[in-house]
Every structure is written in C-alpha cells, then in structure tokens.
Design an enzyme around this catalytic site. Structure first.
Site, PDB file in Angstrom:
ATOM      1  N   LYS A 194     -16.745  13.690 -33.626  1.00 43.13           N
ATOM      2  CA  LYS A 194     -15.779  12.951 -34.457  1.00 43.13           C
ATOM      3  C   LYS A 194     -14.517  13.771 -34.682  1.00 43.13           C
ATOM      4  CE  LYS A 194     -16.173  12.829 -39.156  1.00 43.13           C
ATOM      5  NZ  LYS A 194     -14.963  13.199 -39.890  1.00 43.13           N
ATOM      6  N   ASN A 195     -14.685  15.032 -35.125  1.00 42.60           N
ATOM      7  CA  ASN A 195     -13.524  15.807 -35.544  1.00 42.60           C
ATOM      8  C   ASN A 195     -12.705  16.344 -34.384  1.00 42.60           C
ATOM      9  OD1 ASN A 195     -14.127  15.143 -38.135  1.00 42.60           O
ATOM     10  ND2 ASN A 195     -15.159  17.070 -38.606  1.00 42.60           N
ATOM     11  N   ARG A 245      -8.176  11.065 -43.356  1.00 37.93           N
ATOM     12  CA  ARG A 245      -7.458  12.329 -43.528  1.00 37.93           C
ATOM     13  C   ARG A 245      -6.769  12.726 -42.228  1.00 37.93           C
ATOM     14  NH1 ARG A 245      -6.418  16.411 -46.732  1.00 37.93           N
ATOM     15  NH2 ARG A 245      -6.460  18.554 -45.977  1.00 37.93           N
ATOM     16  N   CYS A 279     -12.338  11.890 -47.320  1.00 40.65           N
ATOM     17  CA  CYS A 279     -13.500  11.923 -48.206  1.00 40.65           C
ATOM     18  C   CYS A 279     -13.152  12.673 -49.488  1.00 40.65           C
ATOM     19  CB  CYS A 279     -14.666  12.639 -47.524  1.00 40.65           C
ATOM     20  SG  CYS A 279     -15.558  11.550 -46.426  1.00 40.65           S
ATOM     21  N   ARG A 337      -7.340  18.084 -51.534  1.00 47.02           N
ATOM     22  CA  ARG A 337      -7.300  18.441 -50.112  1.00 47.02           C
ATOM     23  C   ARG A 337      -5.835  18.678 -49.743  1.00 47.02           C
ATOM     24  NH1 ARG A 337     -11.653  14.940 -46.772  1.00 47.02           N
ATOM     25  NH2 ARG A 337     -11.291  16.613 -45.271  1.00 47.02           N
ATOM     26  N   PRO A 338      -5.362  19.898 -50.011  1.00 43.22           N
ATOM     27  CA  PRO A 338      -3.933  20.208 -49.837  1.00 43.22           C
ATOM     28  C   PRO A 338      -3.521  20.276 -48.368  1.00 43.22           C
ATOM     29  CG  PRO A 338      -5.166  22.183 -50.337  1.00 43.22           C
ATOM     30  CD  PRO A 338      -6.141  21.055 -50.418  1.00 43.22           C
ATOM     31  N   ILE A 339      -2.204  20.266 -48.119  1.00 39.01           N
ATOM     32  CA  ILE A 339      -1.700  20.467 -46.752  1.00 39.01           C
ATOM     33  C   ILE A 339      -0.649  21.578 -46.724  1.00 39.01           C
ATOM     34  CG2 ILE A 339      -2.187  18.077 -46.028  1.00 39.01           C
ATOM     35  CD1 ILE A 339       0.864  17.572 -46.214  1.00 39.01           C
ATOM     36  N   ASP A 340      -0.689  22.457 -47.743  1.00 33.90           N
ATOM     37  CA  ASP A 340       0.333  23.509 -47.814  1.00 33.90           C
ATOM     38  C   ASP A 340       0.350  24.432 -46.593  1.00 33.90           C
ATOM     39  OD1 ASP A 340      -2.238  24.256 -49.149  1.00 33.90           O
ATOM     40  OD2 ASP A 340      -1.317  26.223 -49.045  1.00 33.90           O
ATOM     41  N   GLN A 341      -0.792  24.657 -45.974  1.00 31.26           N
ATOM     42  CA  GLN A 341      -0.817  25.525 -44.787  1.00 31.26           C
ATOM     43  C   GLN A 341      -0.226  24.839 -43.567  1.00 31.26           C
ATOM     44  OE1 GLN A 341      -1.898  28.916 -44.962  1.00 31.26           O
ATOM     45  NE2 GLN A 341      -1.583  28.263 -47.078  1.00 31.26           N
ATOM     46  N   ASP A 379     -19.976  21.034 -43.437  1.00 28.83           N
ATOM     47  CA  ASP A 379     -20.328  19.620 -43.211  1.00 28.83           C
ATOM     48  C   ASP A 379     -21.819  19.416 -43.014  1.00 28.83           C
ATOM     49  OD1 ASP A 379     -17.324  18.791 -41.325  1.00 28.83           O
ATOM     50  OD2 ASP A 379     -17.707  19.098 -43.461  1.00 28.83           O
ATOM     51  N   ARG A 436     -18.491   5.818 -40.972  1.00 25.77           N
ATOM     52  CA  ARG A 436     -17.210   6.391 -40.543  1.00 25.77           C
ATOM     53  C   ARG A 436     -17.436   7.514 -39.532  1.00 25.77           C
ATOM     54  NH1 ARG A 436     -14.007   8.707 -45.348  1.00 25.77           N
ATOM     55  NH2 ARG A 436     -12.791   9.422 -43.584  1.00 25.77           N
TER      56      ARG A 436
HETATM   57  C1  EPZ Z   1     -11.841  19.375 -41.519  1.00 27.95           C
HETATM   58  O1  EPZ Z   1     -11.180  19.008 -42.716  1.00 27.95           O
HETATM   59  C2  EPZ Z   1     -12.928  18.340 -41.329  1.00 27.95           C
HETATM   60  N1  EPZ Z   1     -12.324  17.004 -41.217  1.00 27.95           N
HETATM   61  C3  EPZ Z   1     -13.886  18.360 -42.521  1.00 27.95           C
HETATM   62  O2  EPZ Z   1     -14.969  17.502 -42.170  1.00 27.95           O
HETATM   63  C4  EPZ Z   1     -14.455  19.767 -42.703  1.00 27.95           C
HETATM   64  O3  EPZ Z   1     -15.200  19.797 -43.903  1.00 27.95           O
HETATM   65  C5  EPZ Z   1     -13.334  20.802 -42.769  1.00 27.95           C
HETATM   66  O4  EPZ Z   1     -12.464  20.669 -41.630  1.00 27.95           O
HETATM   67  C6  EPZ Z   1     -13.873  22.228 -42.776  1.00 27.95           C
HETATM   68  O5  EPZ Z   1     -14.615  22.450 -41.598  1.00 27.95           O
HETATM   69  C7  EPZ Z   1     -11.758  16.663 -40.029  1.00 27.95           C
HETATM   70  O6  EPZ Z   1     -11.718  17.433 -39.078  1.00 27.95           O
HETATM   71  C8  EPZ Z   1     -11.187  15.268 -39.957  1.00 27.95           C
HETATM   72  P1  EPZ Z   1      -9.654  22.509 -43.755  1.00 27.95           P
HETATM   73  P2  EPZ Z   1      -9.782  19.734 -43.099  1.00 27.95           P
HETATM   74  O7  EPZ Z   1      -8.190  22.350 -43.622  1.00 27.95           O
HETATM   75  O8  EPZ Z   1      -9.051  20.069 -41.852  1.00 27.95           O
HETATM   76  C9  EPZ Z   1      -8.183  24.540 -47.793  1.00 27.95           C
HETATM   77  C10 EPZ Z   1     -16.329  15.651 -42.186  1.00 27.95           C
HETATM   78  O9  EPZ Z   1     -17.328  15.479 -42.891  1.00 27.95           O
HETATM   79  N2  EPZ Z   1      -6.847  24.166 -47.312  1.00 27.95           N
HETATM   80  O10 EPZ Z   1     -10.384  23.356 -42.758  1.00 27.95           O
HETATM   81  O11 EPZ Z   1      -9.144  18.914 -44.140  1.00 27.95           O
HETATM   82  C11 EPZ Z   1      -9.008  23.342 -48.182  1.00 27.95           C
HETATM   83  O12 EPZ Z   1      -8.763  22.974 -49.531  1.00 27.95           O
HETATM   84  C12 EPZ Z   1     -15.102  16.241 -42.821  1.00 27.95           C
HETATM   85  O13 EPZ Z   1     -16.264  15.427 -40.944  1.00 27.95           O
HETATM   86  C13 EPZ Z   1      -5.736  24.610 -48.026  1.00 27.95           C
HETATM   87  O14 EPZ Z   1      -5.868  25.295 -49.039  1.00 27.95           O
HETATM   88  O15 EPZ Z   1     -10.339  21.079 -43.765  1.00 27.95           O
HETATM   89  C14 EPZ Z   1     -10.410  23.840 -47.975  1.00 27.95           C
HETATM   90  O16 EPZ Z   1     -10.811  24.583 -49.116  1.00 27.95           O
HETATM   91  C15 EPZ Z   1     -15.227  16.350 -44.326  1.00 27.95           C
HETATM   92  N3  EPZ Z   1      -4.504  24.267 -47.572  1.00 27.95           N
HETATM   93  C16 EPZ Z   1     -10.284  24.793 -46.788  1.00 27.95           C
HETATM   94  O17 EPZ Z   1      -8.902  25.121 -46.695  1.00 27.95           O
HETATM   95  C17 EPZ Z   1      -4.324  23.506 -46.448  1.00 27.95           C
HETATM   96  O18 EPZ Z   1      -3.157  23.235 -46.078  1.00 27.95           O
HETATM   97  C18 EPZ Z   1     -10.713  24.200 -45.455  1.00 27.95           C
HETATM   98  O19 EPZ Z   1      -9.978  23.015 -45.245  1.00 27.95           O
HETATM   99  C19 EPZ Z   1      -5.460  23.060 -45.752  1.00 27.95           C
HETATM  100  C20 EPZ Z   1      -6.702  23.404 -46.199  1.00 27.95           C
END
Ligand code: EPZ
Length: 433
Positions: A22-23, A93, A117, A123-127, A308, A400
């Site tokens: 999926k991802n 997302r 979810c 769920r920030p996007i600052d990075q 996950d 989903r």
């Molecule tokens: C992806 O989400 C997956 N979703 C999530 O799976 C998964 O839990 C996650 O990666 C971690 O492996 C998809 O790929 C669609 P992250 P993503 O950016 O990219 C923080 C599922 O069940 N962060 O790796 O949103 C964030 O808050 C879903 O398939 C920032 O601080 O996750 C978290 O604590 C649920 N700033 C950590 O990083 C940012 O700009 C990891 O988030 C981005 C993230």
C-alpha cells in the site's frame, strides 16, 4: 454500515498470498505525474486508498486505464495545472506527495492539506516543507491549502538533513528532486522498503536516485523521465498482519509472495514469542502450536519493529504468559484501540507511549470498533482468537489498506463474514479519513 462477524477459537491453516505494498503504491502512483509518457504499474493492491490516489490523478487530467485487476496504464502528459485542491485530496494522507510531484514538474504546487488515519496525534509536514524550502520553494499553508512555488520557476538541488526520520518527507523530497537542477542529498532519510521501491520506480523511468534504503539518499536531477513498466513490491505490513494472526489463533500458514528479509523485524519478534518461522525464497511458513511467551517491543523506523504492526503484536501479547511492555517509538500515541481489547478481557495499561500488557488466559468476543486502519486489523486478530462471537465495526478503515481480508482469512479456515447492517437513523458511514 458493514461489520465483520467473527467466531473465534479456530486455528488458521493453509496459504495466503500477499498483495502489493500500500505505502509503496501510494507514492509510486503520484510519481507517474513526473513521467513524460505512459507508465505501466503492476501488482497494485485493490484497496480504497489506492483508488482515491488514482482518482486524484484522473481529476488532474491524467489518462488512467485498467489493464487488469492489479495493473494500470497511467499517462499524465495531459496534466497542465499545478493546482490539486479538491475533495479526494483530503481523504488520504498520501495526497501530499503531489506537493513534491507538482513542484518537481511545474515548479509550483497548490495542494489541499491531507487527511489520514487519526491515531490520536498530529501529523505534521514541517520536514517536507524544510526540504522544499531548501530546494528553493516558498511554502505557506493558508485555509488548509499548501501554496508552494520555486522562486526561480524550477527546483534546485539542496542538502537536507531531516530532524526526524520521516517516510513521507523522504519520499516527498525525492519526488521534488528527480527533475530539479543539480544534486539533492537527504540525510537521516527513512529506510523503509517502500522508500526503496519508489526510488527503483523512478530510476526505471530514467531518474538518478542512489542510496535508497540507507539513511543518505543522493538524487541527481535529470531533464526528463520516460515511460516504462514497474511492479510494486509485496506489502510488508499486510504480511506481518497475517503472521500475527497465525500467532494469535494458532495453526500453520504459508504466507506467499513476500520478500522475507523485509519481515525480519517481525519474524524475530514472533520467534521470541514462541512462534515457528521458516523463511523460503518468496514465502514464510508461520506455525504456532504451543503457548505464547511474553516479549518487549519498541517500534522504530525500519529496520526496527514497524509502528504499523504495533496494534497487531499488542493483541497477540494479550494472550502471552507474563508481562510484556510496548514502547511506541514513532507516533506520539497510538493506543486508542486498547479500550476495545479491554472490553474483550485483556489486561493492558497505557501511559503515554508505553503499554504494559499482562497476559490473560483468554479473550472473549464482544462488539468492538476500528479506530484506524491497523487498529482495525488488530481487532480482527482479537476476534479470531477470542472465545465466542466478535462484531467489528468501522471496517471501512480496514478496507483502505487490506485487499480481500475476509476472503484471505476464510481461505485458511477463519469463521469471518462481512455483513451489511442498515445504519440506525440513517447515520452516514464514517468517511475514510
Ligand atoms: C507513513 O506515514 C505511513 N503512511 C504510516 O502508515 C506509517 O505509520 C509511517 O509512515 C511511519 O512508518 C503512508 O506511507 C501513507 P512519517 P507518514 O512522516 O509518512 C513525525 C499505515 O497504517 N513527522 O514517517 O505520515 C511524525 O509526527 C500508515 O499504513 C514530523 O514531525 O509518517 C511521526 O512522529 C499509518 N514532521 C514521525 O515523524 C514531518 O514533517 C514519522 O512520521 C513528518 C513526520
């Protein structure tokens, strides 16, 4: 609304074939926007989030044609606008990958902030923004829409050191960088299998991405990506979900169409809990006959134990003899589902990112709900190993991310059926968010 009705207590025996990841699909499908010409993408999982991702491309003007149930031809030549501000974008997302693709192709992006979810944290996007800014884009968020524009009209290479290991930010910056002017280096990059799959897709279309799967990824911008054919890898988390289902219910199941090394983090934990795992070339045999042993789990970015898989392994540990401790190392909190396990007789105490689980002899069936995609899968696992009947609501979340979950489980002997129940007072089914 649709519910799953499960009668527990039956071991699982037989074979289950895993679908495409999926991802990976949720990043590779948007990436087609960067390609001049037609992409053929194979092994696409038939799940709702992917359908929405394909609808988004069509809404933007792409020509999307089904070749077979798991193969699509996508030609984004007809897309001419950097604006993606419509409802489908808010339903998942992964729609935010279009900030990277539109910046990469047009040097500009107007993208509705994503959904996703809700497991209880932001769920920030600052990075993501940090990377785009380093590559020359001005980015601001107004009224739930991201406005991004490269000052010179084209993104340029940059050195980006991520403050947090982020799957989404790593992939989004990669998408913005493959057509940029010059070289982009992403330090502290995520290393998940789906990151490597996106890089392999882009390279098969003519990109120059090196180091994916390590924590340093180097992307040399190219002028153009040409079309081609690419097959998505098997889903690590779907496979892990069925492996934990066997651990919970008992029995012996051959989980087919997997990449065993992607499952090492899950397999080693299950072996620690007393489950037999036998790795073969593209499948793993999972067998549980004796008692489950307690274990501690700390979720981490890959190659650590996947976040996950946290609700699923927690459910299994509810039946393991002794005290187990789970530490959620990725999300602020991801334990909403514990309230449902308590209704079934589990003994779990949550404090912030820590869950302390005292194993119990049995879980008993109950009416429970899915709080999110992976929590929903964990509720199904709870029903499979509980005494009596369990009704799982909120299956729209589960569907989903899991292709044909009910059929796959029935094929290995589970007593599970999907039942449509008219909504009381016509309450609309919760939107998949
Ligand atoms: C992806 O989400 C997956 N979703 C999530 O799976 C998964 O839990 C996650 O990666 C971690 O492996 C998809 O790929 C669609 P992250 P993503 O950016 O990219 C923080 C599922 O069940 N962060 O790796 O949103 C964030 O808050 C879903 O398939 C920032 O601080 O996750 C978290 O604590 C649920 N700033 C950590 O990083 C940012 O700009 C990891 O988030 C981005 C993230």
């Amino acid at each position: 609304m649709t519910k799953y009705i499960i009668t527990g207590g039956r071991p699982l025996n037989g074979e289950i074939s895993i679908s495409g990841a999926k991802n990976a699909a949720l990043a590779i499908i948007p990436a087609a926007l960067l390609v001049s010409g037609r992409c053929r993408i194979e092994n696409i999982p038939q799940i709702k989030d992917v359908t929405i991702q394909l609808q988004i491309l069509q809404h933007m003007g792409a020509d999307v044609r089904m070749v077979d149930s798991h193969t699509m031809d996508i030609d984004c030549t007809g897309i001419s606008s950097p604006i993606a501000d419509f409802d489908e974008m808010r339903q998942i997302r992964a729609s935010y990958y279009h900030i990277g693709t539109l910046l990469g192709r047009f040097g500009e992006a107007v993208v509705a902030m994503p959904g996703g979810c809700d497991f209880g944290g932001v769920r920030p996007i600052d990075q993501h923004v940090k990377g785009f800014h380093a590559m020359g884009a001005d980015v601001e968020v107004r009224n739930g829409v991201v406005y991004a524009k490269a000052a010179t009209g084209r993104m340029h290479g940059a050195y980006v050191n991520l403050d947090v290991v982020s799957v989404g930010a790593t992939m989004n910056i990669m998408l913005a960088a493959v057509l940029a002017e010059g070289i982009t280096v992403i330090e502290n990059a995520a290393r998940e299998p789906h990151i490597v799959d996106l890089a392999n897709f882009l390279n098969s279309m003519g990109a120059d991405v090196r180091g994916a799967g390590t924590n340093v990824i180097k992307i040399r911008g190219v002028k153009k990506l040409t079309g081609g054919t690419y097959a998505i890898i098997p889903d690590q988390i779907e496979a892990g979900t069925y492996m934990t289902a066997v651990a919970a219910a008992g029995g012996s199941v051959l989980v087919k169409n997997v990449i065993p090394r992607h499952l090492n983090c899950i397999s080693s934990k299950l072996e620690e809990m007393g489950v037999d795992i036998i790795n073969m070339e593209d499948s793993v045999l999972v067998r549980r006959r004796g008692a489950l042993h307690r274990a501690n789990v700390k979720t981490m970015p890959y190659p650590g134990f996947p976040t996950d898989m946290q609700p699923q392994i927690a459910t299994v540990l509810c039946l393991a003899q002794g005290t187990s401790i789970i530490t959620e190392g990725v999300w602020d909190s991801r334990y909403k589902y514990v309230s449902e396990l308590l209704r079934m007789g589990a003994n779990v105490q949550v404090n912030g990112r820590i869950a302390v689980i005292e194993g119990v002899k049995r879980l008993t069936g109950a009416a429970i709900k899915s709080w999110d995609l992976r929590a929903g899968a964990a509720m199904v696992i709870a029903g499979l190993c509980a005494e009596g009947v369990t009704e799982v609501e909120g299956v729209n979340y589960i569907e989903r991310g899991y292709e044909n979950l009910v059929e796959k489980l029935r094929s290995v002997g589970a007593d599970i059926e999907s039942v449509y129940v008219p909504d009381p007072e016509g309450v609309e089914e919760e939107e998949a968010v």
